[in-house]
Design a protein around this motif. Structure first.
Motif, PDB file in Angstrom:
ATOM      1  N   ASP A  86      11.107   7.049 -13.381  1.00 37.25           N
ATOM      2  CA  ASP A  86      10.408   5.768 -13.388  1.00 37.25           C
ATOM      3  C   ASP A  86      10.459   5.235 -11.957  1.00 37.25           C
ATOM      4  OD1 ASP A  86       9.258   3.349 -13.967  1.00 37.25           O
ATOM      5  OD2 ASP A  86      11.014   2.513 -14.994  1.00 37.25           O
ATOM      6  N   TYR A  87       9.709   5.901 -11.086  1.00 38.81           N
ATOM      7  CA  TYR A  87       9.851   5.684  -9.655  1.00 38.81           C
ATOM      8  C   TYR A  87       9.395   4.278  -9.249  1.00 38.81           C
ATOM      9  CZ  TYR A  87      10.240  10.776  -9.700  1.00 38.81           C
ATOM     10  OH  TYR A  87      10.615  12.066  -9.963  1.00 38.81           O
ATOM     11  N   PRO A  88      10.254   3.496  -8.604  1.00 36.26           N
ATOM     12  CA  PRO A  88       9.857   2.152  -8.183  1.00 36.26           C
ATOM     13  C   PRO A  88       8.905   2.208  -6.990  1.00 36.26           C
ATOM     14  CG  PRO A  88      12.076   2.632  -7.416  1.00 36.26           C
ATOM     15  CD  PRO A  88      11.666   3.785  -8.293  1.00 36.26           C
ATOM     16  N   SER A  89       8.025   1.239  -6.913  1.00 37.03           N
ATOM     17  CA  SER A  89       7.051   1.223  -5.821  1.00 37.03           C
ATOM     18  C   SER A  89       6.784  -0.202  -5.368  1.00 37.03           C
ATOM     19  CB  SER A  89       5.745   1.888  -6.266  1.00 37.03           C
ATOM     20  OG  SER A  89       5.128   1.166  -7.315  1.00 37.03           O
ATOM     21  N   TRP A  90       6.292  -0.303  -4.158  1.00 35.22           N
ATOM     22  CA  TRP A  90       5.939  -1.590  -3.554  1.00 35.22           C
ATOM     23  C   TRP A  90       4.606  -1.430  -2.815  1.00 35.22           C
ATOM     24  CZ3 TRP A  90      10.743   0.160  -4.310  1.00 35.22           C
ATOM     25  CH2 TRP A  90      11.715  -0.719  -4.791  1.00 35.22           C
ATOM     26  N   THR A  91       3.766  -2.439  -2.879  1.00 38.54           N
ATOM     27  CA  THR A  91       2.513  -2.460  -2.137  1.00 38.54           C
ATOM     28  C   THR A  91       2.708  -3.277  -0.865  1.00 38.54           C
ATOM     29  OG1 THR A  91       1.153  -2.243  -4.127  1.00 38.54           O
ATOM     30  CG2 THR A  91       0.084  -3.150  -2.171  1.00 38.54           C
ATOM     31  N   LEU A  92       2.423  -2.679   0.272  1.00 38.18           N
ATOM     32  CA  LEU A  92       2.538  -3.388   1.546  1.00 38.18           C
ATOM     33  C   LEU A  92       1.258  -4.150   1.836  1.00 38.18           C
ATOM     34  CD1 LEU A  92       3.757  -4.158   4.277  1.00 38.18           C
ATOM     35  CD2 LEU A  92       2.935  -1.961   5.179  1.00 38.18           C
ATOM     36  N   LYS A  93       1.419  -5.449   2.048  1.00 32.56           N
ATOM     37  CA  LYS A  93       0.329  -6.285   2.537  1.00 32.56           C
ATOM     38  C   LYS A  93       0.821  -7.023   3.780  1.00 32.56           C
ATOM     39  CE  LYS A  93      -1.861  -6.853  -1.982  1.00 32.56           C
ATOM     40  NZ  LYS A  93      -2.457  -7.804  -2.963  1.00 32.56           N
ATOM     41  N   VAL A  94      -0.081  -7.343   4.658  1.00 29.94           N
ATOM     42  CA  VAL A  94       0.288  -8.022   5.897  1.00 29.94           C
ATOM     43  C   VAL A  94      -0.551  -9.279   6.080  1.00 29.94           C
ATOM     44  CG1 VAL A  94       1.050  -5.911   7.048  1.00 29.94           C
ATOM     45  CG2 VAL A  94      -1.330  -6.652   7.291  1.00 29.94           C
ATOM     46  N   GLN A  95       0.001 -10.191   6.839  1.00 25.26           N
ATOM     47  CA  GLN A  95      -0.767 -11.333   7.344  1.00 25.26           C
ATOM     48  C   GLN A  95      -1.040 -11.088   8.815  1.00 25.26           C
ATOM     49  OE1 GLN A  95       2.219 -14.316   5.748  1.00 25.26           O
ATOM     50  NE2 GLN A  95       0.335 -15.514   5.491  1.00 25.26           N
ATOM     51  N   ILE A  96      -2.260 -11.291   9.230  1.00 26.65           N
ATOM     52  CA  ILE A  96      -2.656 -11.082  10.619  1.00 26.65           C
ATOM     53  C   ILE A  96      -3.060 -12.423  11.231  1.00 26.65           C
ATOM     54  CG2 ILE A  96      -4.323 -10.000  12.170  1.00 26.65           C
ATOM     55  CD1 ILE A  96      -2.435  -7.985  10.980  1.00 26.65           C
ATOM     56  N   MET A  97      -2.435 -12.769  12.348  1.00 28.50           N
ATOM     57  CA  MET A  97      -2.800 -13.965  13.103  1.00 28.50           C
ATOM     58  C   MET A  97      -3.387 -13.532  14.445  1.00 28.50           C
ATOM     59  SD  MET A  97      -0.395 -17.053  14.669  1.00 28.50           S
ATOM     60  CE  MET A  97      -0.058 -17.857  13.115  1.00 28.50           C
ATOM     61  N   PRO A  98      -4.605 -13.959  14.767  1.00 29.92           N
ATOM     62  CA  PRO A  98      -5.140 -13.647  16.093  1.00 29.92           C
ATOM     63  C   PRO A  98      -4.179 -14.089  17.185  1.00 29.92           C
ATOM     64  CG  PRO A  98      -6.856 -14.570  14.699  1.00 29.92           C
ATOM     65  CD  PRO A  98      -5.575 -14.721  13.942  1.00 29.92           C
ATOM     66  N   PHE A  99      -4.080 -13.308  18.224  1.00 29.80           N
ATOM     67  CA  PHE A  99      -3.113 -13.569  19.290  1.00 29.80           C
ATOM     68  C   PHE A  99      -3.244 -14.991  19.829  1.00 29.80           C
ATOM     69  CE2 PHE A  99      -1.608 -13.464  23.665  1.00 29.80           C
ATOM     70  CZ  PHE A  99      -0.425 -12.749  23.566  1.00 29.80           C
ATOM     71  N   GLU A 100      -4.468 -15.458  19.975  1.00 33.04           N
ATOM     72  CA  GLU A 100      -4.700 -16.756  20.606  1.00 33.04           C
ATOM     73  C   GLU A 100      -4.292 -17.932  19.711  1.00 33.04           C
ATOM     74  OE1 GLU A 100      -6.985 -14.416  20.075  1.00 33.04           O
ATOM     75  OE2 GLU A 100      -6.990 -13.484  22.079  1.00 33.04           O
ATOM     76  N   ASP A 101      -4.197 -17.714  18.406  1.00 31.63           N
ATOM     77  CA  ASP A 101      -3.884 -18.812  17.483  1.00 31.63           C
ATOM     78  C   ASP A 101      -2.481 -19.358  17.670  1.00 31.63           C
ATOM     79  OD1 ASP A 101      -6.358 -18.295  16.451  1.00 31.63           O
ATOM     80  OD2 ASP A 101      -5.696 -18.131  14.363  1.00 31.63           O
ATOM     81  N   ALA A 102      -1.566 -18.521  18.158  1.00 30.04           N
ATOM     82  CA  ALA A 102      -0.151 -18.898  18.167  1.00 30.04           C
ATOM     83  C   ALA A 102       0.129 -20.123  19.035  1.00 30.04           C
ATOM     84  CB  ALA A 102       0.701 -17.720  18.641  1.00 30.04           C
ATOM     85  N   ALA A 103      -0.584 -20.238  20.138  1.00 31.54           N
ATOM     86  CA  ALA A 103      -0.259 -21.279  21.112  1.00 31.54           C
ATOM     87  C   ALA A 103      -0.372 -22.686  20.547  1.00 31.54           C
ATOM     88  CB  ALA A 103      -1.151 -21.135  22.345  1.00 31.54           C
ATOM     89  N   ASP A 104      -1.388 -22.939  19.727  1.00 34.16           N
ATOM     90  CA  ASP A 104      -1.576 -24.302  19.233  1.00 34.16           C
ATOM     91  C   ASP A 104      -1.617 -24.359  17.707  1.00 34.16           C
ATOM     92  OD1 ASP A 104      -3.979 -23.053  18.866  1.00 34.16           O
ATOM     93  OD2 ASP A 104      -5.192 -24.556  19.907  1.00 34.16           O
TER      94      ASP A 104
END
Length: 494
Positions: A259-277
């Motif tokens: 009964d092999y356990p599994s996980w689905t990988l999902k990511v959040q992507i933020m454009p590089f320029e968004d971080a500053a403000d």
């Protein structure tokens, strides 16, 4: 104590191990607010290096755990965001996963209320890539200067050898940035039903770089395909005595019956320029990125299908370290992450030896050609023709490519500062835990939160700490604080 120095309140001051006044217990030294940390912050290095050598031989944190091997397979094309081989379309990569509790020792029960470690080692075609995370998307602090003190507050009282809720709440109530993680911890996720029934998060923000050199910020979410399930406090307490190895037994049993356990990988992507403000600092480890701002993007699926042949060799000696990065993936200005790049590898050198990468669970599946030699337990000669560079015997040369060393962010000339993250308009310690309570939890979950918190706080034996702990919850959510205060008062009156 150091002559001529006193704390602002007139009390004793913190010193280095050599007795000199310590520069700060709160902030590490960086180039500007978001710049790299500096190796000449000798007090931070001293704290991390000493902390890494406190226990022999078990891990200082995450001592009790379980591990299994499996495969990660990419199911969606994210090559527009990263050139990392492990995340290219259709790629299948062997993986080792280790799950753990954080504060308990080797023999501690699996069902104590505690964050769970979620560590992965990908044996990629470009070398080992490690993700060292937890089953929560945030952590208790944002600056590594505070990590060692935090862990000691969660461990045993050195005077009695007992776990002490007063120590825990004394630290938490004096550190408001812990509010978000403590709300997760005191909620249903604080005691998962099994390792198979919990998510895993990078928690930290990383940088992805694509083949064209474009950079984005990324957070990882490994979402359990078995569904999130938890143990109520009463059942967790009962199982702590009935089967202290419940979660380890469950993982190995599931794999044994296929009964092999599994996980689905999902990511959040933020454009590089968004971080500053962005409205709060996106590199603050006490914060999540709302999915409405940065939705989840599917990447692939991890399946665990093989129990290690020997627990000590493959799990106890497994060395996970966020400094194991591969081309296309780099760090972010997250101060906790930057400190861990040093701290984890340093711990492994001390705990299992300088040649720990030769051990079976840590050995890459690609050739290693490193100009390193000797040291304890060395078993393979350098694959370099000579042990120095440059040489005339065909030794390898470094090839400049887009990788961890180049996957960095520009740092303008800036003064050296010890500052917290303060320049974003929503940098508040209570906004996100309040939203977790009001917007994510239902009434039943809020009832369990109040019960868990009040039961935990009722064991605090210092009136000052008790009062601060109640105020802490009132700051997070006034109604929750009122209910906790009423329950605690009733328990103490009784």
């Amino acid at each position: 104590m150091s002559e001529g120095y006193t704390a602002p309140d007139g009390g004793p001051i913190t010193t280095t191990g050599a007795g000199a006044p310590a520069p700060s217990d709160e902030q590490s030294l960086s180039v500007g607010r978001d710049g790299p940390l500096l190796l000449h912050d000798v007090y931070l290095v001293e704290k991390m290096a000493h902390f890494n050598r406190e226990r022999v031989p078990e891990r200082v944190v995450h001592a009790k755990g379980a591990g299994a091997y499996g495969t990660f397979r990419v199911t969606q094309d994210v090559s527009e965001y990263t050139c990392a081989d492990v995340f290219q379309p259709g790629r299948e990569t062997p993986v080792l996963a280790r799950f753990s509790t954080v504060a308990g020792e080797q023999g501690s029960p699996d069902t104590w209320r505690d964050p769970r470690g979620f560590a992965l080692k990908f044996y990629t075609r470009q070398g080992n890539y490690d993700m060292v995370g937890n089953n929560t998307p945030v952590f208790f602090m944002r600056d590594p200067q505070k990590f060692q003190d935090f862990i000691r507050s969660q461990k045993r009282d050195p005077r009695t050898g007992l776990r002490d809720n007063t120590m825990q709440w004394d630290y938490w109530s004096l550190s408001p940035e812990s509010a978000h993680q403590v709300t997760w911890l005191m909620g249903d996720r604080g005691v998962p039903r099994s390792y198979r029934n919990m998510d895993g998060f990078s928690s930290h923000t990383y940088m992805w770089v694509n083949a064209a050199g474009r950079k984005v910020w990324v957070k990882y979410h490994f979402l359990t395909d078995q569904g999130n399930e938890f143990l109520p406090q009463e059942e967790a307490d009962r199982m702590a005595g009935a089967d202290a190895d419940l979660h380890r037994r469950d993982l190995y049993g599931a794999i044994a019956r296929r009964d092999y356990p599994s996980w689905t990988l999902k990511v959040q992507i933020m454009p590089f320029e968004d971080a500053a403000d962005y409205r709060f600092n996106p590199f603050d480890l006490t914060k999540v990125w709302p999915h409405g701002d940065y939705p989840l993007i599917e990447v692939g699926r991890m399946v665990l299908d093989r129990v290690p042949e020997d627990y000590f060799i493959h799990v106890e000696q497994a060395a996970f370290e966020p400094s194991n990065l591969v081309p296309g993936i780099g760090p972010s200005p997250d101060k906790m992450l930057l400190a861990r790049l040093f701290s984890y590898a340093d711990t492994h050198r001390y705990r299992i030896g300088v040649n720990y990468n030769e051990l079976p669970p840590n050995r890459p599946e690609v050739p290693v050609r490193a100009y390193q030699k000797d040291g304890r337990m060395r078993s393979t000669p350098p694959n370099t023709g000579a042990v120095y560079h440059p040489n005339s015997f065909g030794g390898p040369d470094a090839v400049r490519q887009e990788g961890p060393e180049e996957s960095s962010w520009p740092v303008e000339a800036a003064e050296l500062v010890r500052e917290a993250y303060t320049r974003h308009r929503d940098d508040d310690d209570f906004v996100q835990p309040r939203a977790l309570i009001r917007d994510v939890m239902d009434d039943a979950a809020r009832d369990r939160l109040v019960s868990n918190v009040s039961g935990h706080i009722a064991q605090v034996h210092d009136d000052g700490v008790l009062g601060r702990a109640v105020d802490y919850w009132s700051n997070i959510d006034p109604e929750i604080g009122r209910r906790v205060a009423a329950r605690v008062k009733g328990n103490h009156t009784a």
